[in-house]
Design a protein around this motif. Structure first.
Motif, PDB file in Angstrom:
ATOM      1  N   ARG A  35      72.377  -5.813 -61.680  1.00  0.00           N
ATOM      2  CA  ARG A  35      72.900  -6.025 -60.331  1.00  0.00           C
ATOM      3  C   ARG A  35      74.404  -5.821 -60.431  1.00  0.00           C
ATOM      4  O   ARG A  35      75.067  -6.451 -61.241  1.00  0.00           O
ATOM      5  CB  ARG A  35      72.594  -7.421 -59.812  1.00  0.00           C
ATOM      6  N   GLN A  36      74.926  -4.919 -59.601  1.00  0.00           N
ATOM      7  CA  GLN A  36      76.344  -4.617 -59.618  1.00  0.00           C
ATOM      8  C   GLN A  36      76.969  -5.143 -58.335  1.00  0.00           C
ATOM      9  O   GLN A  36      76.555  -4.789 -57.236  1.00  0.00           O
ATOM     10  CB  GLN A  36      76.581  -3.114 -59.738  1.00  0.00           C
ATOM     11  N   GLU A  40      79.308  -3.745 -51.917  1.00  0.00           N
ATOM     12  CA  GLU A  40      78.003  -4.320 -51.598  1.00  0.00           C
ATOM     13  C   GLU A  40      77.287  -4.559 -52.922  1.00  0.00           C
ATOM     14  O   GLU A  40      77.497  -3.850 -53.888  1.00  0.00           O
ATOM     15  CB  GLU A  40      77.172  -3.357 -50.742  1.00  0.00           C
ATOM     16  N   SER A  41      76.426  -5.558 -52.960  1.00  0.00           N
ATOM     17  CA  SER A  41      75.629  -5.819 -54.154  1.00  0.00           C
ATOM     18  C   SER A  41      74.553  -4.745 -54.265  1.00  0.00           C
ATOM     19  O   SER A  41      73.897  -4.424 -53.274  1.00  0.00           O
ATOM     20  CB  SER A  41      74.994  -7.202 -54.057  1.00  0.00           C
ATOM     21  N   GLU A  42      74.396  -4.174 -55.462  1.00  0.00           N
ATOM     22  CA  GLU A  42      73.405  -3.120 -55.661  1.00  0.00           C
ATOM     23  C   GLU A  42      72.517  -3.456 -56.851  1.00  0.00           C
ATOM     24  O   GLU A  42      73.028  -3.845 -57.905  1.00  0.00           O
ATOM     25  CB  GLU A  42      74.080  -1.775 -55.916  1.00  0.00           C
ATOM     26  N   GLN A  44      70.191  -1.817 -59.593  1.00  0.00           N
ATOM     27  CA  GLN A  44      70.110  -0.468 -60.144  1.00  0.00           C
ATOM     28  C   GLN A  44      69.382  -0.445 -61.482  1.00  0.00           C
ATOM     29  O   GLN A  44      69.305  -1.456 -62.173  1.00  0.00           O
ATOM     30  CB  GLN A  44      71.517   0.080 -60.387  1.00  0.00           C
ATOM     31  N   THR A 132      68.257  -0.369 -54.980  1.00  0.00           N
ATOM     32  CA  THR A 132      69.151   0.093 -53.920  1.00  0.00           C
ATOM     33  C   THR A 132      69.066   1.595 -53.727  1.00  0.00           C
ATOM     34  O   THR A 132      69.055   2.089 -52.605  1.00  0.00           O
ATOM     35  CB  THR A 132      70.603  -0.309 -54.249  1.00  0.00           C
ATOM     36  N   ASN A 133      68.976   2.327 -54.815  1.00  0.00           N
ATOM     37  CA  ASN A 133      68.993   3.786 -54.782  1.00  0.00           C
ATOM     38  C   ASN A 133      67.556   4.297 -54.724  1.00  0.00           C
ATOM     39  O   ASN A 133      66.752   4.023 -55.617  1.00  0.00           O
ATOM     40  CB  ASN A 133      69.712   4.280 -56.043  1.00  0.00           C
TER      41      ASN A 133
END
Length: 152
Positions: A35-36, A40-42, A44, A132-133
């Motif tokens: 989690r990055q 925004e929190s993403e 991945q 997210t992606n």
């Protein structure tokens, strides 16, 4: 032709080519993700850009350690996709060529060293819905449909 995910190329923007290596890390029915935190929190797949002079596999080992604190083994290439994105950390637009691997998580060596990253385990089906992606979600779906075999 390499499949594209996300926004189409915008004609009025100059993109830099940015290859990257990312990985599906399965253990049991779970995946190790990152989690990055940022604008925004993403959520991945762990991985990132391939630096000059670095092979995709070298970048994969480095990025996974930085983002999760884990060492990995036996990476094998699964699929590639591309996407056009603004990279806020670098402040430029990129045409990302994302190489997705599957590998085995070996052991943790401590917390992530990359600021703003958190390693977490998530059920594979939940991860597919939550990533997210959409390119990452596609790669995980392809891996599951192919039998979800861990590297040998």
């Amino acid at each position: 032709m390499i499949r594209r995910f996300g926004e189409p190329r915008k004609q009025d923007i100059r993109y830099r080519h940015r290859p990257g290596a990312y990985v599906i890390l399965p253990s049991g029915g779970d995946l190790l993700l990152t989690r990055q935190e940022g604008e925004e929190s993403e959520l991945q797949l762990p991985g990132g850009g391939i630096d000059p002079g670095e092979s995709p596999v070298q970048a994969l080992h480095r990025e996974v350690l930085e983002e999760t604190g884990w060492r990995i083994s036996r990476p094998r290439h699964l699929v590639a996709y591309r996407r056009f994105a603004w990279l806020p950390d670098y402040k430029f637009w990129a045409e990302k060529l994302c190489h997705i691997y599957v590998a085995s998580p070996v052991r943790p060596h401590g917390p992530p060293s990359e600021p703003g990253h958190e390693a977490l385990w998530m059920n594979t089906s939940e991860a597919t819905r939550t990533l997210t992606n959409e390119g990452d979600a596609f790669a995980v779906t392809q891996w599951v449909q192919a039998g979800a075999h861990p590297p040998r």
